[in-house]
Design a protein around this motif. Structure first.
Motif, short mmCIF file in Angstrom:
data_model
loop_
_atom_site.label_atom_id
_atom_site.label_comp_id
_atom_site.label_asym_id
_atom_site.label_seq_id
_atom_site.Cartn_x
_atom_site.Cartn_y
_atom_site.Cartn_z
N GLY A 1 -0.86 5.34 -11.34
CA GLY A 1 -1.49 5.16 -10.04
C GLY A 1 -1.30 3.75 -9.50
O GLY A 1 -0.19 3.34 -9.16
N LYS A 2 -2.35 3.00 -9.44
CA LYS A 2 -2.33 1.66 -8.86
C LYS A 2 -1.46 0.70 -9.68
O LYS A 2 -1.60 0.61 -10.89
CB LYS A 2 -3.76 1.12 -8.78
CG LYS A 2 -3.92 -0.22 -8.10
CD LYS A 2 -5.39 -0.58 -8.00
CE LYS A 2 -5.59 -1.86 -7.21
NZ LYS A 2 -7.03 -2.20 -7.07
N SER B 1 1.11 0.14 -4.80
CA SER B 1 2.17 0.63 -5.67
C SER B 1 3.46 -0.13 -5.39
O SER B 1 3.48 -1.06 -4.57
CB SER B 1 2.39 2.13 -5.49
OG SER B 1 3.20 2.65 -6.53
N GLY C 1 -7.83 3.98 -13.82
CA GLY C 1 -8.36 4.65 -12.64
C GLY C 1 -8.85 6.05 -12.95
O GLY C 1 -9.66 6.27 -13.85
N THR D 1 -4.51 2.46 -2.23
CA THR D 1 -3.84 2.27 -3.51
C THR D 1 -2.58 1.44 -3.35
O THR D 1 -1.78 1.67 -2.44
CB THR D 1 -3.44 3.63 -4.12
OG1 THR D 1 -4.63 4.41 -4.33
CG2 THR D 1 -2.75 3.44 -5.46
N TYR E 1 0.82 -1.21 0.00
CA TYR E 1 0.00 0.00 0.00
C TYR E 1 0.86 1.27 0.00
O TYR E 1 1.93 1.31 0.60
CB TYR E 1 -0.91 0.04 1.22
CG TYR E 1 -2.13 -0.85 1.14
CD1 TYR E 1 -2.93 -0.87 -0.01
CD2 TYR E 1 -2.50 -1.65 2.21
CE1 TYR E 1 -4.05 -1.67 -0.08
CE2 TYR E 1 -3.62 -2.45 2.15
CZ TYR E 1 -4.40 -2.46 1.00
OH TYR E 1 -5.50 -3.25 0.92
#
Length: 301
Positions: A95-96, A70, A116, A68, A52
């Motif tokens: 992002g993710k 990463s 996203g 999210t 996370y």
């Protein structure tokens, strides 16, 4: 955590036997109550894994109430432990990220992501479908210039890229439908050839020796041409189990078989990797872990 990707487990310091194979398994010190999974290692012992995104207070950062995932990087020590963990420097608009894989020369990074709320999302494209992107490393910028692989169609999901040692094949998970390469279950493992000019072949389903009417995920091709992957097919130990299949000289696969305990357990086990020295990592949420998906280091005798 496999709800978003997958979850698993393992007891610290176990020994496991499968005929003449002995596995020594250790829960890494870096694990905590948050998920850690999808670890990969390059030739320089640089490690990447997924967890996370955290805020400045060390709490899970959320966007519109949703956590999210990463990439984090670290360094592998001789005993398998991971040190110097920190967020991976990359383009901020990405992002993710739910998995990653280095190219064979370490110069490219393949990631699983989705659009996203990204500003570059094509019109009409689902925000939830995943796709695979490839980027390059530039000094002073980190991993950048990510581009969607051309075989990724917006109506399907593509995930968990893994590059063969010779750099000529990418294995991945997808739910492609239609034609002779259609997915049998909820998701299958496919491959695409990478040509010398940088172009890609069409996706090819790996067939019934690998895929089932259940779900297959997280492929990894070892240096001795054994494909490892996770599946929740019947007759396993429980949840997702790790399977292996040998790639034969005629480019077909042997029937997949599940790995023994303590690699597998009655919980979810996935993200298995192994090197030529018979050491590697996998992810599990088994009893005795530290709270969520943990990454385990193992050696095989």
């Amino acid at each position: 955590m496999i709800k978003a990707v997958l979850y698993l487990f393992l007891l610290t310091g176990l020994l496991g036997f499968s005929q003449d194979e002995i596995y020594n398994v250790i829960n890494l010190k870096m694990n905590n109550d948050k998920p850690h999974f999808g670890l990969v290692v390059n030739q320089n012992r640089q490690v990447l894994f997924v967890s996370y995104v955290l805020n400045k207070k060390g709490k899970i950062a959320k966007v519109k109430g949703i956590a999210t995932l990463s990439l984090y990087e670290g360094q592998k020590e001789e005993n398998g432990e991971i040190i110097n963990v920190k967020p991976l420097i990359k383009d901020e608009y990405i992002g993710k990220i739910t998995s990653a894989s280095f190219s064979h020369d370490g110069k490219k990074l393949y990631i699983t992501t989705n659009y996203g709320n990204r500003k570059d999302k094509p019109k009409g494209v689902s925000s939830t479908n995943y796709h695979i992107e490839v980027g390059e490393y530039l000094e002073g910028k980190g991993w950048t210039n990510f581009k969607v692989l051309p075989f990724c169609k917006t109506r399907y999901s593509y995930a968990h890229p893994s590059i063969s040692l010779d750099g000529k094949t990418i294995y991945f998970t997808s739910n492609i439908k239609g034609g002779k390469e259609t997915t049998k279950g909820s998701s299958d493992i496919f491959k695409v050839e990478i040509f010398e000019d940088g172009t890609y072949s069409d996706p090819k389903n790996l067939g019934s020796k690998i895929n089932s009417y259940s779900r297959e995920m997280f492929p990894f091709m070892s240096s001795d041409s054994i494909l490892y992957f996770a599946s929740n097919r019947p007759n396993g130990f429980g949840g997702y189990d790790i399977y292996k299949s040998k790639l034969k000289d005629d480019n077909t696969f042997e029937k997949a078989v599940k790995l023994p305990k303590p690699i597998n357990s009655n919980k979810d086990d996935f993200c298995f990797i192994i090197n030529y020295e018979n050491e590697g990592y996998f992810t599990s949420k088994r009893t005795g872990g530290k709270g969520d998906d943990d990454i385990y280091y193992f050696t095989k005798e």
